[in-house]
Design an enzyme around this catalytic site. Structure first.
Site, PDB file in Angstrom:
ATOM      1  N   THR A 281       0.718  -1.140   0.069  1.00 24.05           N
ATOM      2  CA  THR A 281       0.103  -0.212  -0.047  1.00 24.05           C
ATOM      3  C   THR A 281       0.765   1.173  -0.085  1.00 24.05           C
ATOM      4  O   THR A 281       2.209   1.174   0.372  1.00 24.05           O
ATOM      5  CB  THR A 281      -0.782  -0.031   1.114  1.00 24.05           C
ATOM      6  OG1 THR A 281       0.008  -0.255   2.605  1.00 24.05           O
ATOM      7  CG2 THR A 281      -1.835  -0.978   1.259  1.00 24.05           C
ATOM      8  N   HIS A 282       0.244   2.209  -0.168  1.00 24.30           N
ATOM      9  CA  HIS A 282       0.761   3.903  -0.153  1.00 24.30           C
ATOM     10  C   HIS A 282      -0.233   4.517   0.379  1.00 24.30           C
ATOM     11  O   HIS A 282      -1.204   5.297  -0.379  1.00 24.30           O
ATOM     12  CB  HIS A 282       1.083   4.471  -1.501  1.00 24.30           C
ATOM     13  CG  HIS A 282       2.503   3.898  -2.056  1.00 24.30           C
ATOM     14  ND1 HIS A 282       3.821   4.207  -1.742  1.00 24.30           N
ATOM     15  CD2 HIS A 282       2.753   3.023  -3.513  1.00 24.30           C
ATOM     16  CE1 HIS A 282       4.665   3.724  -2.503  1.00 24.30           C
ATOM     17  NE2 HIS A 282       4.096   3.224  -3.415  1.00 24.30           N
ATOM     18  N   LYS A 313       8.929   3.770   2.201  1.00 24.83           N
ATOM     19  CA  LYS A 313      10.351   4.305   1.858  1.00 24.83           C
ATOM     20  C   LYS A 313      10.897   5.293   2.701  1.00 24.83           C
ATOM     21  O   LYS A 313      11.061   6.380   2.304  1.00 24.83           O
ATOM     22  CB  LYS A 313      10.252   4.473   0.553  1.00 24.83           C
ATOM     23  CG  LYS A 313       9.952   3.708  -0.611  1.00 24.83           C
ATOM     24  CD  LYS A 313      10.317   4.064  -2.086  1.00 24.83           C
ATOM     25  CE  LYS A 313       9.885   3.193  -3.231  1.00 24.83           C
ATOM     26  NZ  LYS A 313       8.371   2.948  -3.389  1.00 24.83           N
ATOM     27  N   ASP A 316      14.675   9.176   6.353  1.00 22.89           N
ATOM     28  CA  ASP A 316      15.058  10.174   7.157  1.00 22.89           C
ATOM     29  C   ASP A 316      16.195   9.576   8.142  1.00 22.89           C
ATOM     30  O   ASP A 316      16.248   8.381   8.240  1.00 22.89           O
ATOM     31  CB  ASP A 316      13.859  10.879   7.882  1.00 22.89           C
ATOM     32  CG  ASP A 316      14.269  12.442   8.290  1.00 22.89           C
ATOM     33  OD1 ASP A 316      15.383  12.652   8.440  1.00 22.89           O
ATOM     34  OD2 ASP A 316      13.533  13.305   7.967  1.00 22.89           O
ATOM     35  N   GLN A 430      10.261   1.432 -15.586  1.00 24.20           N
ATOM     36  CA  GLN A 430      10.610   0.560 -16.653  1.00 24.20           C
ATOM     37  C   GLN A 430      10.023  -0.762 -16.281  1.00 24.20           C
ATOM     38  O   GLN A 430      10.322  -1.248 -15.142  1.00 24.20           O
ATOM     39  CB  GLN A 430      12.076   0.387 -16.842  1.00 24.20           C
ATOM     40  CG  GLN A 430      13.025   1.893 -16.969  1.00 24.20           C
ATOM     41  CD  GLN A 430      14.434   1.714 -16.890  1.00 24.20           C
ATOM     42  OE1 GLN A 430      15.106   2.080 -17.872  1.00 24.20           O
ATOM     43  NE2 GLN A 430      14.781   1.711 -15.726  1.00 24.20           N
ATOM     44  N   ARG A 450      -0.238  -1.154 -11.782  1.00 30.82           N
ATOM     45  CA  ARG A 450      -0.968  -0.858 -12.806  1.00 30.82           C
ATOM     46  C   ARG A 450      -1.429  -2.183 -13.679  1.00 30.82           C
ATOM     47  O   ARG A 450      -2.470  -2.216 -14.235  1.00 30.82           O
ATOM     48  CB  ARG A 450      -0.624   0.196 -13.506  1.00 30.82           C
ATOM     49  CG  ARG A 450      -0.673   1.569 -12.821  1.00 30.82           C
ATOM     50  CD  ARG A 450      -0.051   2.736 -13.376  1.00 30.82           C
ATOM     51  NE  ARG A 450       1.526   2.358 -12.971  1.00 30.82           N
ATOM     52  CZ  ARG A 450       2.666   3.349 -13.308  1.00 30.82           C
ATOM     53  NH1 ARG A 450       2.134   4.613 -14.057  1.00 30.82           N
ATOM     54  NH2 ARG A 450       3.823   3.173 -13.086  1.00 30.82           N
TER      55      ARG A 450
HETATM   56  O1  S5P Z   1      12.210   0.784  -7.532  1.00 26.80           O
HETATM   57  C1  S5P Z   1      10.899   0.959  -7.249  1.00 26.80           C
HETATM   58  C2  S5P Z   1      10.478   0.443  -5.969  1.00 26.80           C
HETATM   59  C3  S5P Z   1       9.280   0.249  -5.589  1.00 26.80           C
HETATM   60  S1  S5P Z   1       8.564  -0.169  -4.098  1.00 26.80           S
HETATM   61  N1  S5P Z   1      10.219   0.923  -8.131  1.00 26.80           N
HETATM   62  C4  S5P Z   1       8.878   0.881  -7.946  1.00 26.80           C
HETATM   63  O2  S5P Z   1       7.823   1.098  -8.884  1.00 26.80           O
HETATM   64  N2  S5P Z   1       8.302   0.555  -6.750  1.00 26.80           N
HETATM   65  C5  S5P Z   1       6.914   0.547  -6.263  1.00 26.80           C
HETATM   66  O3  S5P Z   1       6.218  -0.449  -7.048  1.00 26.80           O
HETATM   67  C6  S5P Z   1       6.091   1.763  -6.652  1.00 26.80           C
HETATM   68  O4  S5P Z   1       6.052   2.674  -5.685  1.00 26.80           O
HETATM   69  C7  S5P Z   1       4.637   1.317  -7.211  1.00 26.80           C
HETATM   70  O5  S5P Z   1       3.823   1.110  -5.969  1.00 26.80           O
HETATM   71  C8  S5P Z   1       4.878  -0.134  -7.704  1.00 26.80           C
HETATM   72  C9  S5P Z   1       5.048  -0.129  -9.198  1.00 26.80           C
HETATM   73  O6  S5P Z   1       3.754   0.045  -9.746  1.00 26.80           O
HETATM   74  P1  S5P Z   1       3.465  -0.248 -11.118  1.00 26.80           P
HETATM   75  O7  S5P Z   1       1.928   0.297 -11.380  1.00 26.80           O
HETATM   76  O8  S5P Z   1       4.472   0.648 -12.001  1.00 26.80           O
HETATM   77  O9  S5P Z   1       3.438  -1.674 -11.378  1.00 26.80           O
END
Ligand code: S5P
Length: 478
Positions: A281-282, A313, A316, A430, A450
């Protein structure tokens, strides 16, 4: 107040004065001929010295680990463990050495619950065999053993030997520090130091002679091991739980529920729940976050058997991150099994988070590399992140990474940037396929956002991602 180092110096000199450390020609238990010998048994005749040794041992315990008991390796460390137990009001366990010949006697004396983490206390280690034997006895009775502390590490390979068996060793001082102190105070000369160093150079590769069927798994390497076998190599309860549930549920998919409202996230969690090992989650993107959300999410986690990771993430300094973790409106520590953190600020962040977990089953994933184009993490940074996790395996559960950053089976590698339909997004993300992430890049868990949330049927899409990622894992382990 004397500093820790000053007190170590003082104790080393007192030990030398009572022949707790001697120079000459000595045959060790292993058969090696050594120019230096430690005999900490003598401290029983010097109660103040014995207390000082015990105090230093206790102060070297790892931060953030909750121990239910201490156990001294018989016999030299028994009185030191007793002092620690009485001073810290921490229960003590005694391992019987003579159990085999008596047969019916208990292996471990004292009351304990299965799963209690017992802290091993030892005076000196060469190969680590005595600590190992004690760990095996404790583990065979259902206790956890993650850590041990020793007064002197003779620097002959024990730390690496024991790490392979899942026991992290910390020492009050090592041979070099001890020699330096004695030399500085004119107790020994350069020739004696030279003799010890020459001896150390030739006797680095000590091994632990293992008992058959000791129940302690040694690593065959993360990439080739099954999730179930890896569960046995770690004492981190959360990692064990996750690895087991991944094998039971046959899924290594984590869905990133990056949706703008808690209602949508809950709905998604219920739909994809049967196909995932983890939901990420975020919560700071939710417009309607309320206390009800974590409660309802945990109910769904229970219903479908998955873990929750809040992708906060943290980046701090330790004290701020700890407040963000445990205080404030999101109270992340109360409901998220796992959190993500950047290793950037240093290990203080990890220890601060772990301290706020206060005995609950919690853990952190270190972001060692990122999926986005132009990510600044260098190979050196990534290697430092792995080292940090290795130093804190009781709280660090693994890494968010794009490659196989570790072969250590105790750690998980989670890889985001996974999609079967897109190659990139408009802001640097990517993507690669589940097969590439797991098979070529060494991911244990693939993180998909996504690719699932925007699918016509998120449940079907999650099922398909899980199937492909798990098949790639099965192929990888052969
Ligand atoms: O390097 C990263 C680390 C994370 S945690 N790249 C990422 O994309 N994420 C997370 O993975 C990002 O915050 C998001 O929640 C998910 C990727 O989402 P997507 O929609 O691109 O598959």
């Amino acid at each position: 107040m004397m500093s820790f180092e000053e007190r170590v110096e003082d104790v080393v000199l007192r030990l030398f004065a009572v022949e707790g450390v001697k120079f000459g020609q000595f045959t060790l238990k292993s058969g090696l001929l050594s120019p230096i010998y430690f005999d900490l048994r003598v401290v029983v005749s010097y109660p103040e010295l014995m207390e000082s040794v015990a105090d230093l041992l206790w102060e070297r315990r790892p931060e953030g680990v909750q121990f239910a008991s201490v156990c001294g390796v018989p016999y030299t460390a028994l009185p030191m463990a007793t002092i620690i137990a009485t001073k810290q009001k921490l229960p003590m366990l005694i391992r019987r050495k003579e159990e085999k010949s008596y047969g019916t006697k208990r292996l471990i004396e004292g009351h304990f619950k299965p799963g209690d983490n017992c802290f091993i206390i030892e005076d000196v280690i060469v190969s680590g065999s005595s600590v190992y034997e004690t760990a095996v006895s404790l583990r065979s009775c259902g206790l956890e053993v993650t850590d041990a502390v020793v007064f002197v590490d003779r620097q002959q390979g024990a730390t690496a030997n024991l790490r392979k068996l899942g026991v992290a060793i910390r020492s009050v001082c090592d041979m070099q520090q001890m020699l330096a102190i004695l030399l500085r105070h004119g107790k020994i000369d350069d020739k004696q130091v030279g003799a010890v160093n020459a001896f150390l150079k030739d006797s680095q590769e000590t091994i632990i002679r293992r008992e058959p069927n000791d129940g302690v798994a040694e690593s065959a390497g993360r990439l080739r091991m099954s999730f179930g076998a890896r569960a046995a190599t770690t004492s981190q309860a959360l990692v064990r739980r996750l690895l087991r549930l991944m094998e039971e549920k046959r899924t290594n998919l984590c869905v990133a529920a990056d949706l703008g409202t808690s209602q949508a996230a809950l709905q998604l969690a219920d739909q994809v729940g049967p196909h995932i090992c983890m939901l990420k989650t975020h919560v700071d993107i939710m417009t309607d976050f309320s206390e009800a959300f974590p409660r309802q999410l945990r109910e769904l986690a229970l219903k479908h058997n998955f873990l929750i990771c809040e992708d906060r993430k943290f980046a701090d300094i330790g004290s701020m991150s700890a407040a963000q973790f445990a205080d404030g409106p999101f109270a992340i520590c109360d409901w998220a099994d796992l959190v993500t953190m950047h290793p950037l600020p240093g290990e203080g962040l990890l220890t601060a988070l772990s301290a706020r977990a206060e005995g609950r089953q919690r853990g952190a994933l270190l972001v060692a590399q990122m999926s986005s184009r132009g990510c600044l993490a260098t190979a050196q940074y990534t290697a430092a992140a792995v080292k940090m996790a290795e130093a804190h395996p009781y709280f660090a559960c693994g890494f968010v990474a794009q490659s196989s950053v570790t072969s250590d089976p105790r750690f998980l590698v989670l890889t985001p940037g996974v999609s079967v339909s897109a190659a990139a997004d408009a802001h640097g993300q990517q993507y690669s396929s589940p097969e590439r992430a797991v098979g070529e890049c060494g991911a244990d868990v693939v993180i998909v956002g996504r690719g699932v949330t925007r699918a016509e049927s998120p449940a079907e899409a999650a099922g398909e991602y899980a199937r492909r990622a798990y098949a790639a894992y099965l192929q990888r382990i052969g």
